[in-house]
Scaffold this active site. Structure first.
Site, PDB file in Angstrom:
ATOM      1  N   CYS A 167       1.942  -1.982  15.819  1.00 57.21           N
ATOM      2  CA  CYS A 167       1.794  -1.689  14.381  1.00 57.21           C
ATOM      3  C   CYS A 167       1.052  -2.812  13.652  1.00 57.21           C
ATOM      4  O   CYS A 167       1.301  -3.991  13.894  1.00 57.21           O
ATOM      5  CB  CYS A 167       3.186  -1.517  13.779  1.00 57.21           C
ATOM      6  SG  CYS A 167       3.180  -1.192  12.012  1.00 57.21           S
ATOM      7  N   CYS A 213       6.491  -6.966   6.861  1.00 53.56           N
ATOM      8  CA  CYS A 213       7.597  -6.412   7.659  1.00 53.56           C
ATOM      9  C   CYS A 213       8.085  -7.491   8.618  1.00 53.56           C
ATOM     10  O   CYS A 213       7.305  -8.312   9.085  1.00 53.56           O
ATOM     11  CB  CYS A 213       7.116  -5.198   8.456  1.00 53.56           C
ATOM     12  SG  CYS A 213       8.444  -4.307   9.293  1.00 53.56           S
ATOM     13  N   GLU A 237       0.824  -1.197   0.000  1.00 54.95           N
ATOM     14  CA  GLU A 237       0.000   0.000   0.000  1.00 54.95           C
ATOM     15  C   GLU A 237       0.865   1.256   0.000  1.00 54.95           C
ATOM     16  O   GLU A 237       1.920   1.294   0.629  1.00 54.95           O
ATOM     17  CB  GLU A 237      -0.926  -0.015   1.221  1.00 54.95           C
ATOM     18  CG  GLU A 237      -1.965  -1.115   1.076  1.00 54.95           C
ATOM     19  CD  GLU A 237      -2.841  -1.342   2.304  1.00 54.95           C
ATOM     20  OE1 GLU A 237      -3.950  -1.857   2.119  1.00 54.95           O
ATOM     21  OE2 GLU A 237      -2.424  -1.026   3.424  1.00 54.95           O
ATOM     22  N   CYS A 242       3.455   8.482   0.884  1.00 62.18           N
ATOM     23  CA  CYS A 242       3.999   7.585   1.895  1.00 62.18           C
ATOM     24  C   CYS A 242       4.199   6.224   1.209  1.00 62.18           C
ATOM     25  O   CYS A 242       3.257   5.620   0.715  1.00 62.18           O
ATOM     26  CB  CYS A 242       3.013   7.502   3.052  1.00 62.18           C
ATOM     27  SG  CYS A 242       3.539   6.370   4.327  1.00 62.18           S
ATOM     28  N   HIS A 284       9.836   6.062  20.133  1.00 62.27           N
ATOM     29  CA  HIS A 284       8.649   5.606  20.875  1.00 62.27           C
ATOM     30  C   HIS A 284       8.868   5.280  22.349  1.00 62.27           C
ATOM     31  O   HIS A 284       7.913   5.199  23.121  1.00 62.27           O
ATOM     32  CB  HIS A 284       7.964   4.412  20.189  1.00 62.27           C
ATOM     33  CG  HIS A 284       7.708   4.614  18.732  1.00 62.27           C
ATOM     34  ND1 HIS A 284       7.435   5.845  18.174  1.00 62.27           N
ATOM     35  CD2 HIS A 284       7.676   3.747  17.692  1.00 62.27           C
ATOM     36  CE1 HIS A 284       7.254   5.720  16.872  1.00 62.27           C
ATOM     37  NE2 HIS A 284       7.406   4.470  16.547  1.00 62.27           N
ATOM     38  N   CYS A 342      -0.545   5.994   9.671  1.00 63.73           N
ATOM     39  CA  CYS A 342       0.689   5.333  10.102  1.00 63.73           C
ATOM     40  C   CYS A 342       0.381   4.056  10.851  1.00 63.73           C
ATOM     41  O   CYS A 342      -0.444   4.051  11.762  1.00 63.73           O
ATOM     42  CB  CYS A 342       1.456   6.211  11.077  1.00 63.73           C
ATOM     43  SG  CYS A 342       2.361   7.512  10.322  1.00 63.73           S
ATOM     44  N   GLU A 396      10.603  -2.015   6.598  1.00 63.93           N
ATOM     45  CA  GLU A 396      11.703  -1.262   7.210  1.00 63.93           C
ATOM     46  C   GLU A 396      12.704  -0.899   6.101  1.00 63.93           C
ATOM     47  O   GLU A 396      13.437  -1.761   5.616  1.00 63.93           O
ATOM     48  CB  GLU A 396      12.362  -2.137   8.293  1.00 63.93           C
ATOM     49  CG  GLU A 396      13.673  -1.608   8.838  1.00 63.93           C
ATOM     50  CD  GLU A 396      13.640  -0.140   9.266  1.00 63.93           C
ATOM     51  OE1 GLU A 396      12.723   0.267   9.989  1.00 63.93           O
ATOM     52  OE2 GLU A 396      14.543   0.613   8.843  1.00 63.93           O
TER      53      GLU A 396
HETATM   54  N1  SAH Z   1       9.734   0.718   9.603  1.00 65.08           N
HETATM   55  C1  SAH Z   1       9.814   2.150   9.547  1.00 65.08           C
HETATM   56  C2  SAH Z   1       8.753   2.806   8.687  1.00 65.08           C
HETATM   57  C3  SAH Z   1       7.326   2.334   8.792  1.00 65.08           C
HETATM   58  S1  SAH Z   1       6.249   2.861  10.065  1.00 65.08           S
HETATM   59  C4  SAH Z   1       9.793   2.731  10.941  1.00 65.08           C
HETATM   60  O1  SAH Z   1       9.573   1.982  11.886  1.00 65.08           O
HETATM   61  O2  SAH Z   1      10.061   3.915  11.086  1.00 65.08           O
HETATM   62  C5  SAH Z   1       6.121   4.583  10.051  1.00 65.08           C
HETATM   63  C6  SAH Z   1       5.874   5.155  11.458  1.00 65.08           C
HETATM   64  O3  SAH Z   1       4.555   4.829  11.956  1.00 65.08           O
HETATM   65  C7  SAH Z   1       6.830   4.612  12.500  1.00 65.08           C
HETATM   66  O4  SAH Z   1       7.255   5.646  13.328  1.00 65.08           O
HETATM   67  C8  SAH Z   1       5.960   3.642  13.248  1.00 65.08           C
HETATM   68  O5  SAH Z   1       6.458   3.332  14.490  1.00 65.08           O
HETATM   69  C9  SAH Z   1       4.668   4.402  13.288  1.00 65.08           C
HETATM   70  N2  SAH Z   1       3.499   3.599  13.650  1.00 65.08           N
HETATM   71  C10 SAH Z   1       3.367   2.271  13.622  1.00 65.08           C
HETATM   72  N3  SAH Z   1       2.137   1.902  14.018  1.00 65.08           N
HETATM   73  C11 SAH Z   1       1.479   3.043  14.291  1.00 65.08           C
HETATM   74  C12 SAH Z   1       0.157   3.330  14.702  1.00 65.08           C
HETATM   75  N4  SAH Z   1      -0.724   2.364  14.861  1.00 65.08           N
HETATM   76  N5  SAH Z   1      -0.194   4.619  14.900  1.00 65.08           N
HETATM   77  C13 SAH Z   1       0.696   5.613  14.653  1.00 65.08           C
HETATM   78  N6  SAH Z   1       1.951   5.411  14.235  1.00 65.08           N
HETATM   79  C14 SAH Z   1       2.343   4.140  14.056  1.00 65.08           C
END
Ligand code: SAH
Length: 354
Positions: free
Chosen positions: A121, A114, A94, A107, A222, A339, A166
């Site tokens: 996530c 992943c 996506e 995005c 986080h 996200c 990632e």
């Molecule tokens: N693997 C990479 C990029 C993908 S996720 C990374 O971890 O940065 C993009 C961002 O969304 C990351 O900061 C991730 O931690 C965040 N994310 C994941 N699940 C989420 C959610 N349910 N709500 C908000 N942000 C989330």
């Protein structure tokens, strides 16, 4: 039969020129074909209108075009578009278009699924099936750009690698795609408008710092202590908070850029005053900006979003210490485009995912 043919998109311009030279074709044909493939984004040789029929037939007999295609586009009431992109082997990833004032941000996904299993996530619940190829990453950008032009009459202005996967675990393809996105023969987008977001692979953060293409870096932190981060992000066991801090220091020193720390606010988990103190300690001495991100609920994770009041109080605590900090609102939640919500929920059946 088809499987034996080579994907023409695996050739760079030089290699394409070599093939055409071998076929005794004029040199300018390579540039024309390249343009059809990468700027006009055609998926069939017969659509290459300025290429003579015989040459098109020869190309067709020698190569295939394994381009990505949009399977479905959904539109959120806030204007966010989510595109399910079908790959040549029928996997689906996506990509999301986020219109925001003058900006059009894409995005982009870097892997099918992943491998990182971050506890909050949705993508983390899918198995990692494979890495995306550089041209598949580029295609997503080109196709989202077409959607931006079709729906909003505007070109893409920014790109974030915050979709599925990632990016630093598919490093080579991501860098190759970014160079194509930035090149004049690709899309001519400035690397300064591209952000690579990582869950934290210290070695690759350093490598990114050394690249000549200076893209922006975001670290999904986080939680600012190993004790806490280990419980939600298993990657932290091999890439500790201290190791990540030193990788960021190297990145800042080498690239001269200010990375972003991303911090998803999870109710009762990382949103208390003592968590802010840990974050302040982590960010001390680092030239960074902090994005506090509203959590988008994902079923069966057990996590919920922090309240707006808590987010504001947390932000104020950071700002009092002189840190640059912004609260990010979520976009596209109603269509699972926000996200951490990308999980191919509405896409084609993909039995391999189970
Ligand atoms: N693997 C990479 C990029 C993908 S996720 C990374 O971890 O940065 C993009 C961002 O969304 C990351 O900061 C991730 O931690 C965040 N994310 C994941 N699940 C989420 C959610 N349910 N709500 C908000 N942000 C989330």
């Amino acid at each position: 039969m088809l499987a034996a043919l080579k994907d023409i998109r695996k050739l760079n311009l030089q290699q394409l020129q070599d093939v055409l030279k071998l076929w005794h074709e004029p040199a300018f044909r390579a540039a024309q074909i390249y343009e059809w493939l990468w700027q006009k984004h055609i998926t069939q040789f017969e659509d290459m209108r300025n290429i003579p029929k015989l040459l098109r037939q020869k190309l067709q007999a020698t190569f295939v075009i394994q381009a990505v295609q949009i399977h479905e586009t959904q539109c959120s009431h806030d204007g966010t578009l989510k595109c399910a992109m079908r790959l040549f082997d029928n996997y689906v990833v996506e990509s999301v278009l986020i219109p925001e004032g003058p900006r059009m941000t894409a995005c982009i996904s870097s892997q099918v699924g992943c491998s990182l299993t971050c506890a909050f996530c949705a993508t983390g619940k899918l198995k990692r099936m494979r890495n995306l190829e550089a041209d598949e990453i580029f295609d997503q950008v080109a196709l989202v750009n077409e959607e931006a032009l079709r729906v909003y009459k505007k070109k893409l202005s920014n790109i974030v690698f915050m979709g599925m996967g990632e990016p630093l675990l598919n490093y080579k393809a991501v860098i190759e795609a970014i160079s194509k996105i930035c090149s004049p023969q690709g899309m001519g987008i400035s690397p300064q408008r591209i952000t690579v977001s990582t869950a934290g692979v210290q070695k690759m953060i350093k490598q990114l710092a050394d690249e000549s293409l200076k893209v922006h870096l975001a670290l999904s932190l986080h939680a600012a202590t190993d004790e806490k981060r280990n419980t939600v992000m298993p990657i932290n066991e091999t890439n500790s908070v201290t190791a990540l801090k030193s990788a960021l220091q190297y990145y800042i020193k080498t690239s001269g850029r200010r990375p972003t720390l991303e911090y998803v606010m999870l109710h009762g988990f990382n949103d208390q005053p003592e968590d802010a103190r840990d974050l302040i300690a982590f960010a001390r001495g680092l030239k960074t900006k902090i994005n506090l991100i509203e959590y988008n609920p994902v079923a069966e994770t057990g996590f919920t979003a922090s309240s707006r009041n808590r987010m504001h109080a947390f932000a104020a605590q950071l700002q009092e210490q002189g840190l640059i900090c912004t609260i990010r609102r979520s976009r596209g939640k109603d269509i699972d485009a926000a996200c951490g919500q990308l999980a191919n929920r509405n896409a084609l059946a993909q039995p391999e995912y189970k």
